[in-house]
Write a protein that holds these residues in place. Structure first.
Motif, PDB file in Angstrom:
ATOM      1  N   ALA A 176       0.797  -9.488   5.773  1.00 46.76           N
ATOM      2  CA  ALA A 176       1.268  -9.445   4.393  1.00 46.76           C
ATOM      3  C   ALA A 176       1.634  -8.044   3.921  1.00 46.76           C
ATOM      4  O   ALA A 176       2.312  -7.885   2.907  1.00 46.76           O
ATOM      5  CB  ALA A 176       0.187 -10.014   3.461  1.00 46.76           C
ATOM      6  N   ILE A 177       1.209  -7.024   4.675  1.00 42.11           N
ATOM      7  CA  ILE A 177       1.268  -5.668   4.142  1.00 42.11           C
ATOM      8  C   ILE A 177       2.654  -5.040   4.287  1.00 42.11           C
ATOM      9  O   ILE A 177       3.374  -5.283   5.256  1.00 42.11           O
ATOM     10  CB  ILE A 177       0.207  -4.781   4.841  1.00 42.11           C
ATOM     11  N   ARG A 178       3.021  -4.261   3.270  1.00 42.90           N
ATOM     12  CA  ARG A 178       4.127  -3.305   3.380  1.00 42.90           C
ATOM     13  C   ARG A 178       3.532  -1.946   3.050  1.00 42.90           C
ATOM     14  O   ARG A 178       3.179  -1.675   1.904  1.00 42.90           O
ATOM     15  CB  ARG A 178       5.286  -3.622   2.437  1.00 42.90           C
ATOM     16  N   TYR A 179       3.416  -1.124   4.060  1.00 44.79           N
ATOM     17  CA  TYR A 179       2.771   0.181   3.907  1.00 44.79           C
ATOM     18  C   TYR A 179       3.862   1.226   3.675  1.00 44.79           C
ATOM     19  O   TYR A 179       4.696   1.472   4.532  1.00 44.79           O
ATOM     20  CB  TYR A 179       1.963   0.520   5.159  1.00 44.79           C
ATOM     21  N   GLU A 180       3.826   1.846   2.501  1.00 46.35           N
ATOM     22  CA  GLU A 180       4.855   2.806   2.133  1.00 46.35           C
ATOM     23  C   GLU A 180       4.338   4.234   2.267  1.00 46.35           C
ATOM     24  O   GLU A 180       3.269   4.566   1.749  1.00 46.35           O
ATOM     25  CB  GLU A 180       5.319   2.573   0.697  1.00 46.35           C
TER      26      GLU A 180
ATOM     27  N   GLY B 294      -0.555  -4.192  -5.420  1.00 43.68           N
ATOM     28  CA  GLY B 294      -1.200  -3.642  -4.238  1.00 43.68           C
ATOM     29  C   GLY B 294      -2.071  -2.455  -4.568  1.00 43.68           C
ATOM     30  O   GLY B 294      -2.805  -2.458  -5.558  1.00 43.68           O
ATOM     31  N   VAL B 295      -1.953  -1.410  -3.757  1.00 46.95           N
ATOM     32  CA  VAL B 295      -2.865  -0.270  -3.846  1.00 46.95           C
ATOM     33  C   VAL B 295      -2.082   1.037  -3.751  1.00 46.95           C
ATOM     34  O   VAL B 295      -1.235   1.191  -2.870  1.00 46.95           O
ATOM     35  CB  VAL B 295      -3.917  -0.313  -2.723  1.00 46.95           C
ATOM     36  N   ILE B 296      -2.381   1.950  -4.668  1.00 47.70           N
ATOM     37  CA  ILE B 296      -1.949   3.338  -4.538  1.00 47.70           C
ATOM     38  C   ILE B 296      -3.067   4.078  -3.806  1.00 47.70           C
ATOM     39  O   ILE B 296      -4.237   4.003  -4.190  1.00 47.70           O
ATOM     40  CB  ILE B 296      -1.714   3.995  -5.913  1.00 47.70           C
ATOM     41  N   LEU B 297      -2.700   4.798  -2.751  1.00 47.04           N
ATOM     42  CA  LEU B 297      -3.690   5.477  -1.912  1.00 47.04           C
ATOM     43  C   LEU B 297      -3.311   6.946  -1.772  1.00 47.04           C
ATOM     44  O   LEU B 297      -2.136   7.280  -1.587  1.00 47.04           O
ATOM     45  CB  LEU B 297      -3.739   4.815  -0.529  1.00 47.04           C
TER      46      LEU B 297
ATOM     47  N   ALA C  43      -6.072   1.787  -7.485  1.00 40.59           N
ATOM     48  CA  ALA C  43      -5.770   3.133  -7.006  1.00 40.59           C
ATOM     49  C   ALA C  43      -7.010   3.644  -6.273  1.00 40.59           C
ATOM     50  O   ALA C  43      -8.115   3.622  -6.831  1.00 40.59           O
ATOM     51  CB  ALA C  43      -5.409   4.067  -8.152  1.00 40.59           C
ATOM     52  N   ILE C  44      -6.823   4.067  -5.043  1.00 39.05           N
ATOM     53  CA  ILE C  44      -7.910   4.651  -4.255  1.00 39.05           C
ATOM     54  C   ILE C  44      -7.536   6.107  -4.001  1.00 39.05           C
ATOM     55  O   ILE C  44      -6.649   6.407  -3.192  1.00 39.05           O
ATOM     56  CB  ILE C  44      -8.118   3.903  -2.925  1.00 39.05           C
ATOM     57  N   LEU C  45      -8.188   7.008  -4.714  1.00 37.22           N
ATOM     58  CA  LEU C  45      -7.889   8.438  -4.646  1.00 37.22           C
ATOM     59  C   LEU C  45      -9.115   9.151  -4.088  1.00 37.22           C
ATOM     60  O   LEU C  45     -10.165   9.203  -4.739  1.00 37.22           O
ATOM     61  CB  LEU C  45      -7.531   8.972  -6.030  1.00 37.22           C
ATOM     62  N   ILE C  46      -8.982   9.700  -2.901  1.00 39.51           N
ATOM     63  CA  ILE C  46     -10.127  10.259  -2.176  1.00 39.51           C
ATOM     64  C   ILE C  46     -10.016  11.777  -2.163  1.00 39.51           C
ATOM     65  O   ILE C  46      -8.992  12.332  -1.765  1.00 39.51           O
ATOM     66  CB  ILE C  46     -10.160   9.723  -0.725  1.00 39.51           C
TER      67      ILE C  46
ATOM     68  N   VAL D 265       0.876  -1.167   0.000  1.00 39.90           N
ATOM     69  CA  VAL D 265       0.000   0.000   0.000  1.00 39.90           C
ATOM     70  C   VAL D 265       0.916   1.221   0.000  1.00 39.90           C
ATOM     71  O   VAL D 265       1.658   1.449   0.955  1.00 39.90           O
ATOM     72  CB  VAL D 265      -0.936   0.023   1.221  1.00 39.90           C
ATOM     73  N   ARG D 266       0.905   1.946  -1.087  1.00 41.25           N
ATOM     74  CA  ARG D 266       1.779   3.121  -1.227  1.00 41.25           C
ATOM     75  C   ARG D 266       0.919   4.370  -1.114  1.00 41.25           C
ATOM     76  O   ARG D 266       0.160   4.711  -2.023  1.00 41.25           O
ATOM     77  CB  ARG D 266       2.516   3.080  -2.558  1.00 41.25           C
ATOM     78  N   GLU D 267       1.046   5.054   0.012  1.00 45.23           N
ATOM     79  CA  GLU D 267       0.249   6.260   0.233  1.00 45.23           C
ATOM     80  C   GLU D 267       1.045   7.496  -0.177  1.00 45.23           C
ATOM     81  O   GLU D 267       2.109   7.776   0.371  1.00 45.23           O
ATOM     82  CB  GLU D 267      -0.180   6.388   1.692  1.00 45.23           C
TER      83      GLU D 267
END
Length: 285
Positions: free
Chosen positions: A122-126, A161-164, A245-248, A94-96
């Motif tokens: 499992a997560i690697r939060y960047e 993963g996810v771009i946040l 990609a989750i762009l809020i 998860v790359r924020e």
């Protein structure tokens, strides 16, 4: 020469003012997008980069993660669903972007620890941000509460993963346009009477008018267009090998955003100690 607005001079960052003045004098005028980019993210003197600007009750603005941890908890559930749909990859990155000092990251990780420890494992939060000091602070905060093994500074390698990003797009530079009787012109930034001022001229790039095609605009209307937001979205989505990609952010469909009866002066706003303003040439930096 006496400045046209001595109060604004006193409230602004002098090094940034001098840099912008030099840019303007060299070019004659600059786009508002260039002015905004430098004011917010100049490596030494920008608002987000020079100091310790953070959202929160003690800062200038507030975002959802600082309001209540439920925002992060809800996103944790969404990320868990993404992990399942991606067939449970390890690592699940998860790359924020625009992570600041990690307020959203910490509430997300806490939500996963509470409800989905399998995803947490499992997560690697960047954490990514224009201010490296804030990233370092976020990594330190995460370590202090037991998440040190799950966080890292954001890289640029492709991810599964996810771009946040939360409330980042609306802080990217905008061009300011003014609708005339015969044409759309751009509002540039010039230097006049010892301070920043506005000067209209032909648009710096005809593509700025692409989002406005077929919209019912009105003479005198002011509006903003952000090619930077589109370019940023394209760039970060290219970081995804497989994922989401989750762009809020806040926003409207174009026909509503540019409604001349509802928003004749556009949506550009400034914030200082939670007070909204409409003068971007005050408190520069």
């Amino acid at each position: 020469m006496t400045a046209a607005n001595p109060g604004a001079v006193a409230r602004s960052r002098p090094e940034l003012v001098e840099l912008l003045r030099s840019d303007i004098e060299a070019a004659g005028k600059i786009t508002f997008a260039r002015f905004m980019e430098q004011a917010l993210t100049h490596p030494q003197y920008g608002y987000y980069t020079a100091g310790d600007a953070e959202p929160g009750f003690e800062g200038d603005f507030l975002t959802a993660p600082e309001t209540h941890p439920v925002f992060g908890a809800v996103l944790a559930r969404q990320l868990a669903e993404c992990w399942e749909r991606l067939d449970r990859p390890t690592p699940f990155v998860v790359r924020e972007h625009g992570a600041g000092s990690g307020s959203l990251a910490l509430t997300i990780l806490a939500g996963l620890r509470e409800e989905r420890p399998d995803v947490l494992a499992a997560i690697r939060y960047e954490l990514g941000d224009v201010n490296d000091r804030r990233v370092a602070a976020g990594l330190s905060r995460a370590t202090e509460v037991g998440f040190g093994d799950h966080v890292a500074a954001a890289g640029h390698d492709p991810i599964i993963g996810v771009i946040l990003a939360n409330e980042l797009l609306d802080a990217l530079p905008v061009h300011r346009l003014v609708v005339g009787n015969q044409e759309i012109r751009e509002a540039f930034v010039c230097w006049r009477d010892g301070w920043f001022a506005e000067e209209s001229g032909p648009v710096s790039d005809v593509r700025l008018m692409d989002p406005l095609i077929d919209l019912p605009l009105m003479a005198g209307q002011r509006l903003e267009v952000s090619p930077a937001a589109s370019a940023w979205t394209t760039r970060v989505c290219a970081e995804i090998t497989r994922g989401y990609a989750i762009l809020i952010d806040y926003g409207y469909e174009a026909v509503e955003l540019y409604d001349p009866l509802v928003r004749p002066d556009g949506l550009l706003r400034t914030y200082w100690q939670h007070i909204a303003g409409d003068d971007p040439f005050d408190r520069v930096g």
